[in-house]
Design a protein around this motif. Structure first.
Motif, short mmCIF file in Angstrom:
data_model
loop_
_atom_site.label_atom_id
_atom_site.label_comp_id
_atom_site.label_asym_id
_atom_site.label_seq_id
_atom_site.Cartn_x
_atom_site.Cartn_y
_atom_site.Cartn_z
N SER A 100 20.86 0.81 -24.60
CA SER A 100 19.89 0.63 -23.54
C SER A 100 19.76 -0.86 -23.15
O SER A 100 19.93 -1.23 -21.98
CB SER A 100 18.55 1.18 -24.00
N LEU A 101 19.50 -1.72 -24.13
CA LEU A 101 19.34 -3.14 -23.83
C LEU A 101 20.68 -3.79 -23.47
O LEU A 101 20.76 -4.57 -22.51
CB LEU A 101 18.72 -3.87 -25.02
N ALA A 104 21.59 -2.92 -20.04
CA ALA A 104 20.72 -3.65 -19.12
C ALA A 104 21.24 -5.08 -18.92
O ALA A 104 21.30 -5.56 -17.79
CB ALA A 104 19.29 -3.67 -19.65
N LEU A 105 21.66 -5.73 -19.99
CA LEU A 105 22.17 -7.10 -19.88
C LEU A 105 23.47 -7.15 -19.08
O LEU A 105 23.71 -8.09 -18.32
CB LEU A 105 22.36 -7.73 -21.26
N HIS A 107 24.05 -5.38 -16.63
CA HIS A 107 23.63 -5.23 -15.23
C HIS A 107 23.02 -6.50 -14.65
O HIS A 107 22.85 -6.62 -13.46
CB HIS A 107 22.61 -4.10 -15.10
N ASP A 108 22.62 -7.43 -15.54
CA ASP A 108 21.91 -8.62 -15.06
C ASP A 108 22.89 -9.70 -14.61
O ASP A 108 23.23 -10.60 -15.37
CB ASP A 108 20.99 -9.17 -16.16
N SER A 109 23.31 -9.65 -13.37
CA SER A 109 24.28 -10.62 -12.85
C SER A 109 23.66 -12.02 -12.78
O SER A 109 24.37 -13.01 -12.62
CB SER A 109 24.76 -10.20 -11.47
N ILE A 162 19.82 -2.02 -35.56
CA ILE A 162 19.62 -2.96 -36.67
C ILE A 162 20.53 -2.68 -37.87
O ILE A 162 20.95 -3.61 -38.55
CB ILE A 162 18.15 -3.02 -37.16
N GLU A 163 20.88 -1.42 -38.11
CA GLU A 163 21.69 -1.11 -39.30
C GLU A 163 23.12 -1.61 -39.14
O GLU A 163 23.88 -1.68 -40.12
CB GLU A 163 21.66 0.38 -39.64
N PHE A 183 19.86 -10.36 -29.97
CA PHE A 183 18.73 -9.67 -29.35
C PHE A 183 18.10 -8.64 -30.28
O PHE A 183 17.11 -8.01 -29.92
CB PHE A 183 19.16 -8.96 -28.06
N PRO A 185 15.99 -7.22 -33.60
CA PRO A 185 14.88 -7.78 -34.38
C PRO A 185 15.29 -8.04 -35.82
O PRO A 185 14.44 -8.29 -36.67
CB PRO A 185 13.80 -6.70 -34.29
N THR A 199 16.68 -13.95 -29.69
CA THR A 199 15.82 -13.59 -28.57
C THR A 199 15.35 -12.18 -28.82
O THR A 199 15.97 -11.23 -28.37
CB THR A 199 16.57 -13.64 -27.22
N LEU A 201 13.00 -9.53 -27.91
CA LEU A 201 11.98 -9.12 -26.95
C LEU A 201 10.82 -8.44 -27.67
O LEU A 201 9.66 -8.56 -27.26
CB LEU A 201 12.58 -8.14 -25.94
N TYR A 202 11.15 -7.74 -28.77
CA TYR A 202 10.13 -6.98 -29.49
C TYR A 202 9.17 -7.92 -30.21
O TYR A 202 7.97 -7.65 -30.26
CB TYR A 202 10.80 -6.00 -30.44
N LEU B 30 15.70 -0.54 -42.77
CA LEU B 30 17.04 -0.43 -43.37
C LEU B 30 16.94 0.10 -44.80
O LEU B 30 17.73 0.95 -45.21
CB LEU B 30 17.74 -1.79 -43.39
N SER B 100 17.87 -8.44 -10.21
CA SER B 100 18.88 -8.19 -11.23
C SER B 100 18.25 -8.02 -12.61
O SER B 100 18.45 -7.00 -13.28
CB SER B 100 19.87 -9.36 -11.23
N ALA B 104 17.25 -4.54 -14.63
CA ALA B 104 17.80 -4.36 -15.97
C ALA B 104 16.69 -3.94 -16.96
O ALA B 104 16.89 -3.04 -17.76
CB ALA B 104 18.46 -5.65 -16.45
N ASP B 108 15.93 -0.53 -19.53
CA ASP B 108 15.88 -0.63 -20.98
C ASP B 108 14.80 0.27 -21.57
O ASP B 108 13.68 -0.16 -21.82
CB ASP B 108 15.65 -2.08 -21.41
N HIS B 204 16.85 -20.05 -23.49
CA HIS B 204 17.56 -19.73 -24.72
C HIS B 204 19.05 -20.01 -24.58
O HIS B 204 19.71 -20.50 -25.50
CB HIS B 204 17.32 -18.27 -25.11
#
Lengths: 219, 219
Positions: A100-101, A104-105, A107-109, A162-163, A183, A185, A199, A201-202, B30, B100, B104, B108, B204
């Motif tokens: 998902s993330l 999304a990235l 897609h971020d031109s 994360i795993e 990106f 956590p 970075t 976001l969470y 984990l 953009s 995105a 997400d 960042h």
């Protein structure tokens, strides 16, 4: 008649300075749009509600000469800052984990305007491998080392679950990646010479939720 | 036989603590996947290469009781951390600027698992207004105040071009938004009671590019 020119810095630019410089760049861009030719640190300070001496100190790292009384030429300040921050040169990157993330990235031109060119994505999902997202090819994770030699990429963006975060990081490092933009956590471990930029976001969401509740309780 | 229970904190949780807590949550998740039932701060410390006393201090804010020798129950630690960080309760948000990056973020869906539910986007572009992205409706920016009353939203996500950043922020605040998640590289000004969380991907990037070049020069 120039200022700052005799302030010498050896070694690293402090991270807080690097994080503030984009603010001054934004302000300079806005001033240019409004037709301004010159700007002083005092003016920037007023515009963004910051201490002028801090701004002058931060700008002393970028080796731009201000003129007494009139300040910095706006166009020059923009050019010098963009160059200093690395936004004028495209840095190729691979993205690992087209979820998902990650999707999304891709897609971020907008990232291209700030020097980041994501040239390929990697995943293991059969429905993704061999397809393109926003024109960017998605390869199987096993192809990473081969593709790195083909593309000559130094930066890896980490958007896996994360795993997998540590295992994919280890794979990147073994394959020659020099900087990981993390990106997830998860706190990844890398050898000392590898750059890590976290970075999450969470984590930012957690800070925002906490402050919001705190204000609610106080009121 | 419990630890931490007599450590009292009044007021705000420090931001560095809030930023580190998601690391411990990831580690606990984990460990759960691996079938572990208990974890100590010493173990977490080893897993993520951090100081154990720092971890114990951070965890003292979340009011979870560890048992001497065995440590924290993994399931409880996960539940307590998720609740404390605000991830278990959905916070409604509006997103301003479906460009953009804004588009995105609407894609997400992962943000939902961390408590953020983007219920609507706002833009002025005729080709966007009235459409849906990832199922999320996009309204004209002029409809914001009306829609805020309809949806009861406290959080605004700012992904507009820098020249609109301050004006849209002012509009949000006037309309009753209590927290702004600012993704623009512009430093917005808000009244004191408004929460601002800055997440500038570009800042960042600048830090990462700089460190990468610095390492290249050193080697």
């Amino acid at each position: 008649m120039t200022t700052n020119q005799d302030i010498k810095h050896n070694g690293k630019v402090p991270e807080p300075t690097l994080r503030r410089l984009p603010w001054y760049l934004s302000t300079a861009k806005l001033l240019k749009q409004r037709g301004e030719r010159f700007v002083s640190s005092t003016q920037i300070a007023k515009d963004i509600n910051m201490d002028a001496s801090q701004i002058a100190k931060d700008l002393s790292y970028v080796h731009i000469a201000g003129r007494t009384r009139v300040g910095y030429e706006v166009e020059t300040l923009i050019a010098v800052l963009e160059d200093f921050l690395g936004f004028t040169r495209l840095h190729k990157a691979f993205l690992f984990g087209v979820g998902s993330l990650g999707g999304a990235l891709l897609h971020d031109s907008g990232l291209q305007h700030f020097g980041l060119n994501i040239v390929a994505g990697f995943d293991v999902a059969p429905r993704l491998v061999g397809t393109r997202l926003n024109g960017i090819p998605i390869f199987h994770t096993d192809e990473f080392e081969l593709r790195r030699m083909e593309y000559g990429v130094d930066i890896g963006i980490l958007t896996v679950p994360i795993e997998l975060a540590q295992a994919i990081t280890d794979k990147m490092v073994a394959g020659g990646i020099k900087a990981v933009w993390n990106f997830t956590p998860f706190r990844i471990r890398v050898p000392e010479h590898i750059v890590v930029q976290n970075t999450s976001l969470y984590a930012h969401l957690a800070v925002m939720f906490n402050r919001l509740n705190f204000n609610d309780i106080q009121q």
